[in-house]
Design a protein around this motif. Structure first.
Motif: not given
Length: 87
Positions: A30-31, A36-38, A43-45, A81-83
């Protein structure tokens, strides 16, 4: 909790690196969609065995103030976002 991993930076930095722990596979998926909109330069791993997320934001900064402002801006966005997704 997300943290900015400061590194020995020269006069110009092209990457801001962040790490967050305690992120499950479900939360990561979900994160990932939201982050990706940011920025397209992100790059996310995910490291499932450690429940860690490593985020690299590609941003050219030539001074410490720029790095600090970009790091604070991203952390604020990320925690927001996490909240939302962990309610």
């Amino acid at each position: 909790m997300i943290e900015y991993l400061a590194q020995k930076e020269g006069p110009t930095t092209y990457q801001l690196i962040f790490k967050d722990t305690g992120i499950s596979e479900k939360t990561y998926k979900v994160l990932e969609k939201h982050l990706k909109k940011y920025d397209e330069k992100l790059v996310l791993t995910h490291v499932p065995v450690a429940d860690e997320v490593i985020v690299i934001v590609n941003k050219k900064c030539e001074e410490d103030k720029c790095r600090q402002m970009e790091a604070e801006r991203f952390i604020k966005y990320y925690t927001g976002i996490l909240r939302k997704i962990t309610k």
